[in-house]
Design an enzyme around this catalytic site. Sequence first.
Site, PDB file in Angstrom:
ATOM      1  N   CYS A 155       1.658 -25.220 -32.568  1.00 47.80           N
ATOM      2  CA  CYS A 155       2.921 -24.581 -32.187  1.00 47.80           C
ATOM      3  C   CYS A 155       4.041 -24.920 -33.166  1.00 47.80           C
ATOM      4  CB  CYS A 155       3.309 -25.030 -30.779  1.00 47.80           C
ATOM      5  SG  CYS A 155       4.853 -24.289 -30.182  1.00 47.80           S
ATOM      6  N   ARG A 165       7.177 -24.448 -32.386  1.00 44.86           N
ATOM      7  CA  ARG A 165       8.365 -24.807 -31.603  1.00 44.86           C
ATOM      8  C   ARG A 165       8.120 -26.060 -30.762  1.00 44.86           C
ATOM      9  NH1 ARG A 165       9.376 -18.747 -29.843  1.00 44.86           N
ATOM     10  NH2 ARG A 165      10.310 -17.974 -31.777  1.00 44.86           N
TER      11      ARG A 165
END
Length: 419
Positions: free
Chosen positions: A133, A135
Amino acid sequence: MISKVKDCFNASNEEFSDWNWQYRHRITTVEELEKLIPLSEPEKEDIRKALEVFPMAISPYYASLIDPEDPGCPIRMQAVPLLAELQKSSWELEDPLCEDSDSPSEESCITHRYPDRVLFLISNRCGMYCRHCTRKRRVGNREYDYSEKVIREGIEYVREHPEVRDVLLSGGDALLVSDERLDWLLRELFDIPHVEIVRIGTRAPVTLPQRITPELCEILGKYPSVWLNTHFNHPKEITPEAKKAMNMLSRAGIPLGNQSVLLRGVNDCPTIIKKLCHELLRIKTRPYYLYQCDLSFGLEHFRTSVARGIEIIEMLRGHTSGLAVPTFVVDAPGGGGKIPVGPNYLISNSDNGVTLRNYEGVICMYSEPAEYSAVCPQKCSICDKHPGLKSDTGLAKLYDEENDIISLEPEGLERKLRF
């Protein structure tokens, strides 16, 4: 494996098919994980160390796709933490894409980078915490949907910026909000005259396909131009459950696209990417982007060379239909946005023509017209009414005859400051 997972959770078929049950029973600890896949003591210790920094959450459904006998299973690599996530390189960044810098404020859910579109974050929750990911700074440590106050402020930002015609709902996962919240938000956005399309970014069809319900499809289908981009990375993820979810969306009239990330050891192979793209087309999903893995903290072990991505595209172009060839992009560090990169098919150009090569290595000359000047057809009134289409951003300034500009230079150019 799916029977083993159901037995482990003592789940009925009805429970296993309920996305809320799946979400509540995500695997978050080493103790839960080792009931499903064999883990050595060193592996368990490494996972525990990684979890001190980046949490784990795997839906029971996605866990059922893991091959317990294969430590290099592409599903496992995307879901199960590794100690390598704690190895930070000097060039890795907390926010490599500078999404926070392009927001109106620290509390805002809006990122406004490109001229005519915005990123609108609506949830911090995910069906699974993907190990790659970008984020990680936002997702995992605390789960929440953005408050109605923050969402309303985002809506007002869109309303106050008439140049915004395209809104991308994301998160976290944009489909992890309730049906009621999503319906309300779509209604508010489409009530804004200048909003033409709303895109939804979600990995739910991959990690939580039970979320795609008839009720959700009815909501999405009633709005004029909702598009959905999802995130399949490997053919193993295109299961009967995922196919059912995507078919429900396509029958509701939702245009579908896919954004894959190039991941070392998962899909950095032309054969895997080609099979993935073919399988996507079979479920009416356009392979849209293939991303170079971002420079986020703890992702060095996932990243490939950019050259490998270009090589994969070279192995696709011409060897399969154009529909099956995604655009390979590097999302530029520092907020530069998506930069497409790929094989070079232009060899040279002259006043008379351009020299090109094809995927087989055939070289040809394409002749240019004897007389041509770039004049807008019929002195197009659209361009006159919307000068921003021609000259307000970046390289377009160089092509507008009304601008007395022959070059674009960065601020603080050293040679300009010498004298």
